[in-house]
Motif scaffolding. Structure first.
Motif, short mmCIF file in Angstrom:
data_model
loop_
_atom_site.label_atom_id
_atom_site.label_comp_id
_atom_site.label_asym_id
_atom_site.label_seq_id
_atom_site.Cartn_x
_atom_site.Cartn_y
_atom_site.Cartn_z
N ALA A 235 -10.17 -2.02 -2.49
CA ALA A 235 -9.62 -1.59 -1.21
C ALA A 235 -10.02 -2.54 -0.08
CB ALA A 235 -10.09 -0.17 -0.89
N GLN A 236 -11.25 -2.99 -0.08
CA GLN A 236 -11.72 -3.85 1.00
C GLN A 236 -11.11 -5.24 0.95
OE1 GLN A 236 -16.01 -3.77 0.98
NE2 GLN A 236 -16.09 -1.61 1.61
N ARG A 237 -10.56 -5.63 -0.18
CA ARG A 237 -9.87 -6.92 -0.27
C ARG A 237 -8.44 -6.84 0.25
NH1 ARG A 237 -11.61 -9.67 -6.05
NH2 ARG A 237 -13.80 -9.04 -6.04
N ARG A 238 -7.93 -5.62 0.43
CA ARG A 238 -6.59 -5.44 0.94
C ARG A 238 -6.59 -5.57 2.46
NH1 ARG A 238 -3.50 -2.65 -3.12
NH2 ARG A 238 -1.83 -2.61 -1.56
N ALA A 239 -5.39 -5.60 3.05
CA ALA A 239 -5.29 -5.75 4.50
C ALA A 239 -5.85 -4.54 5.24
CB ALA A 239 -3.84 -6.00 4.90
N ASP A 240 -5.77 -3.37 4.63
CA ASP A 240 -6.24 -2.14 5.28
C ASP A 240 -6.65 -1.15 4.20
OD1 ASP A 240 -6.86 -0.34 7.25
OD2 ASP A 240 -4.80 0.34 7.55
N CYS A 241 -7.53 -0.23 4.56
CA CYS A 241 -7.93 0.80 3.61
C CYS A 241 -8.44 2.01 4.38
CB CYS A 241 -8.99 0.30 2.63
SG CYS A 241 -10.59 -0.12 3.36
N HIS A 242 -8.61 3.12 3.69
CA HIS A 242 -9.10 4.35 4.29
C HIS A 242 -10.52 4.13 4.84
CE1 HIS A 242 -10.38 8.54 4.63
NE2 HIS A 242 -9.10 8.89 4.49
N PRO A 243 -10.85 4.70 6.00
CA PRO A 243 -12.19 4.51 6.56
C PRO A 243 -13.32 4.97 5.65
CG PRO A 243 -10.95 6.18 7.78
CD PRO A 243 -9.98 5.48 6.91
#
Length: 300
Positions: free
Chosen positions: A116-124
């Motif tokens: 998720a953290q490698r993507r442009a955005d993710c859930h907080p």
């Protein structure tokens, strides 16, 4: 050759989305984490002794070094070195004894966050993007249910009977430790060697993780990643090198995490000792995998 940058156990299915989802209470981990913390706070002061404190330091250090840092993180999750299966299983048992959860849960939780953290955005929830109090509640007492999650293939670790047993009995693994400590030193050793140890490991893991995704020095920026990591210098020694998290984001498959002068890394020291003894090989470092870092640039 194994990709040193791979998220090893996650399968990104079509439509998998790290943003949309709901945080729900996780009763198993909530009651476990809360119960251990309550026992440590209530019973710790009345059972304190210098020998009990020594047991706490030794057992915490052993669990974090052998289990969390080397067994779970650098071997089972990132495959940053090779070793005999019997040794891997011992190290993974120590990781389970840390008291956060079983090996399969740890793999899924880590790889979901890594992806998720490698993507442009993710859930907080996955980025530690909320306030400290809210994030503590979420991470220690809740779980995230994504609307469209990826799937996982745990490979050999998922098929390993020993790891399946550890996954099913991860809380019960504290019982033989407690029995041994009670035989050696009574209830004070149990309180400090089990309850206080598990509480500080679980809560300390969350705290360092929160800091490592919100503030601190950086040597690297991972291009294209929506979430960047930071180092937590004061925690480098006590986390066995895991607090150099900015380095780890840059070189996730490296067995060495402390890369610069003054960055202590006891996990890597231990792996090098295993290598010297002929019990570890193919130890991966940034020098070995440098050709794979064309997407990284030095930060200011």
């Amino acid at each position: 050759m194994h990709d040193a940058h791979a998220v090893n156990h996650l399968v990104e299915t079509p439509g998998a989305d790290p943003v949309a989802g709901r945080v729900r209470w996780d009763p198993v981990h909530s009651l476990w984490n809360g119960g251990m913390a309550a026992a440590a706070l209530l019973l710790g002061p009345i059972t304190f002794s210098l020998p009990a404190l020594g047991v706490f330091v030794i057992t915490t250090g052993a669990a974090l070094l052998l289990g969390h840092s080397v067994g779970f993180h650098r071997r089972l999750i990132h495959r940053s070195f090779e070793c005999p299966l019997w040794l891997e299983r011992i190290l993974v048992w120590f990781g389970t004894a840390v008291g956060m959860s079983g090996p399969h849960w740890i793999i899924r939780t880590h790889d979901l966050r890594d992806w998720a953290q490698r993507r442009a955005d993710c859930h907080p929830y996955l980025s530690h993007g909320s306030g400290m109090a809210k994030d503590a509640w979420w991470q220690l007492h809740c779980r995230l249910e994504l609307d469209n999650p990826p799937t996982f293939d745990l490979g050999r670790a998922g098929r390993d009977r020993f790891y399946r047993i550890l996954e099913a009995t991860w809380m019960w693994q504290q019982l033989p430790i407690a029995a041994l400590l009670f035989w050696i030193g009574g209830w004070s050793f149990v309180v400090w060697g089990v309850c206080a140890r598990v509480a500080i490991c679980v809560h300390g893991h969350w705290f360092i993780g929160y800091l490592a995704h919100n503030r601190g020095p950086q040597h690297w920026i991972v291009e294209g990643a929506g979430i960047q990591a930071h180092d937590v210098p004061w925690a480098g020694f006590v986390t066995m090198g895991e607090a150099w998290h900015n380095n780890h984001h840059a070189f996730p498959g490296s067995a060495r995490i402390g890369l610069y002068p003054g960055q202590s890394d006891l996990g890597f020291v231990f792996i090098r000792a295993l290598e010297q003894a002929g019990l570890a090989w193919e130890v991966r470092t940034p020098e070995v995998t440098s050709a794979r870092f064309e997407k990284l640039s030095a930060a200011r």
